[in-house]
Scaffold this motif. Structure first.
Motif, short mmCIF file in Angstrom:
data_model
loop_
_atom_site.label_atom_id
_atom_site.label_comp_id
_atom_site.label_asym_id
_atom_site.label_seq_id
_atom_site.Cartn_x
_atom_site.Cartn_y
_atom_site.Cartn_z
N GLU A 24 -2.56 -22.90 6.93
CA GLU A 24 -1.91 -21.66 6.86
C GLU A 24 -3.02 -20.84 6.37
O GLU A 24 -3.04 -19.38 6.63
N GLN A 25 -3.60 -21.03 5.42
CA GLN A 25 -4.63 -20.18 4.86
C GLN A 25 -5.72 -19.80 5.96
O GLN A 25 -6.30 -18.69 6.06
N ALA A 26 -6.22 -20.82 6.94
CA ALA A 26 -7.08 -20.44 8.01
C ALA A 26 -6.33 -19.55 8.75
O ALA A 26 -7.11 -18.62 9.25
N ARG A 27 -5.09 -19.46 9.09
CA ARG A 27 -4.65 -18.64 10.01
C ARG A 27 -4.59 -16.97 9.44
O ARG A 27 -4.90 -16.21 9.76
N LYS A 28 -4.38 -17.16 7.94
CA LYS A 28 -4.45 -15.65 7.16
C LYS A 28 -5.92 -15.34 7.40
O LYS A 28 -6.10 -14.19 7.61
N THR A 29 -6.73 -16.09 7.23
CA THR A 29 -8.15 -15.60 7.01
C THR A 29 -8.74 -15.16 8.49
O THR A 29 -9.40 -13.97 8.46
N PHE A 30 -8.21 -15.80 9.39
CA PHE A 30 -8.41 -15.32 10.78
C PHE A 30 -7.84 -14.16 11.21
O PHE A 30 -8.61 -13.30 11.70
N GLU A 31 -6.86 -13.81 10.80
CA GLU A 31 -5.91 -12.61 10.95
C GLU A 31 -6.84 -11.60 10.18
O GLU A 31 -7.06 -10.23 11.08
N LYS A 32 -7.14 -11.64 9.02
CA LYS A 32 -8.04 -10.66 8.23
C LYS A 32 -9.34 -10.48 9.13
O LYS A 32 -10.07 -9.35 9.07
N PHE A 33 -9.82 -11.69 9.63
CA PHE A 33 -11.31 -11.52 10.21
C PHE A 33 -11.08 -10.69 11.71
O PHE A 33 -12.05 -9.84 11.81
N ALA A 36 -10.95 -7.04 10.62
CA ALA A 36 -12.21 -6.33 10.32
C ALA A 36 -12.96 -6.12 11.49
O ALA A 36 -13.80 -5.50 11.68
N ALA A 37 -13.07 -7.17 12.30
CA ALA A 37 -13.78 -7.06 13.49
C ALA A 37 -13.37 -6.09 14.43
O ALA A 37 -14.46 -5.22 15.13
N GLN A 38 -12.22 -5.75 14.67
CA GLN A 38 -11.72 -4.61 15.39
C GLN A 38 -12.04 -3.28 14.66
O GLN A 38 -12.33 -2.29 15.43
N THR A 39 -12.01 -3.25 13.51
CA THR A 39 -12.26 -1.91 12.74
C THR A 39 -13.87 -1.74 12.91
O THR A 39 -14.21 -0.77 13.21
N LYS A 61 -12.19 -7.72 25.13
CA LYS A 61 -12.29 -9.20 25.72
C LYS A 61 -12.83 -10.02 24.59
O LYS A 61 -12.40 -11.48 24.68
N ALA A 62 -13.72 -9.94 23.71
CA ALA A 62 -14.41 -10.82 22.97
C ALA A 62 -13.32 -11.03 21.91
O ALA A 62 -13.14 -12.32 21.40
N VAL A 63 -12.70 -10.08 21.38
CA VAL A 63 -11.73 -10.25 20.38
C VAL A 63 -10.37 -11.12 21.17
O VAL A 63 -9.82 -11.84 20.37
N TYR A 65 -10.68 -13.27 23.55
CA TYR A 65 -11.18 -14.79 23.70
C TYR A 65 -11.14 -15.30 22.23
O TYR A 65 -10.58 -16.46 22.00
N ALA A 66 -11.56 -14.58 21.25
CA ALA A 66 -11.64 -15.21 19.88
C ALA A 66 -10.24 -15.46 19.40
O ALA A 66 -9.88 -16.73 18.90
N GLU A 67 -9.36 -14.71 19.64
CA GLU A 67 -7.85 -14.77 19.27
C GLU A 67 -7.38 -15.97 19.93
O GLU A 67 -6.68 -16.93 19.44
N LYS A 68 -7.50 -15.93 21.29
CA LYS A 68 -7.12 -17.17 21.94
C LYS A 68 -7.70 -18.52 21.56
O LYS A 68 -7.00 -19.52 21.42
N ASN A 69 -8.90 -18.61 21.26
CA ASN A 69 -9.70 -19.80 20.98
C ASN A 69 -9.24 -20.17 19.66
O ASN A 69 -9.09 -21.54 19.39
N VAL A 70 -9.22 -19.44 18.69
CA VAL A 70 -8.97 -19.72 17.45
C VAL A 70 -7.38 -20.36 17.23
O VAL A 70 -7.01 -21.28 16.81
N GLN A 71 -6.61 -19.48 18.06
CA GLN A 71 -5.21 -19.82 18.03
C GLN A 71 -4.98 -21.30 18.56
O GLN A 71 -4.24 -22.21 18.15
N GLY A 72 -5.75 -21.48 19.74
CA GLY A 72 -5.64 -22.66 20.18
C GLY A 72 -6.32 -24.10 19.36
O GLY A 72 -5.60 -25.27 19.32
#
Length: 127
Positions: A24-33, A36-39, A61-63, A65-72
């Protein structure tokens, strides 16, 4: 050790609880990342009007991909936590690795096309 004992695979409750909290902490950290990346990407896009559209396509596309890969990866970790035995863990991991190889190959090909298109557009002389 009997086959029954060896085939039974059980994660202790404390370890499962700790793993779920870490997940769960990893999911929250990823969402923050991602936020920040989008900003950051938005800021870069605003500063360089000549390649804005290409940068936007690459960023989106990079975002994605990152979302899809981390979610996977997070989903895979969750499935491992729910595995009943070691053979299921091995099967799940094998399926995940094979799937990721296919996905990463597709993503690399798509990104190459997007970056190439963006570079061609950026290199065009201004009218």
């Amino acid at each position: 050790m009997s086959d029954d004992v060896r085939d039974r695979f059980e994660i202790p409750k404390e370890m499962r609880s700790m793993a779920e909290a870490s997940l769960e902490q990893a999911r929250k950290t990823f969402e923050k990342f991602v936020a920040a990346a989008q900003t950051t990407a938005d800021t870069i896009e605003e500063r360089n009007a000549s390649v804005r559209e290409g940068a936007k396509d690459v960023r989106q596309k990079a975002v994605a991909y990152a979302e899809k890969n981390v979610q996977g990866s997070l989903d895979h970790a969750q499935s491992l936590l729910n595995a009943k035995d070691l053979s299921e863990v091995m099967r799940l991991h094998s399926e995940y690795v094979q799937g990721q190889m296919r996905v990463l190959t597709e993503q690399a090909s798509e990104m190459s096309q997007i970056v190439g298109k963006a570079a061609m557009e950026a290199a065009k002389p201004k009218a």
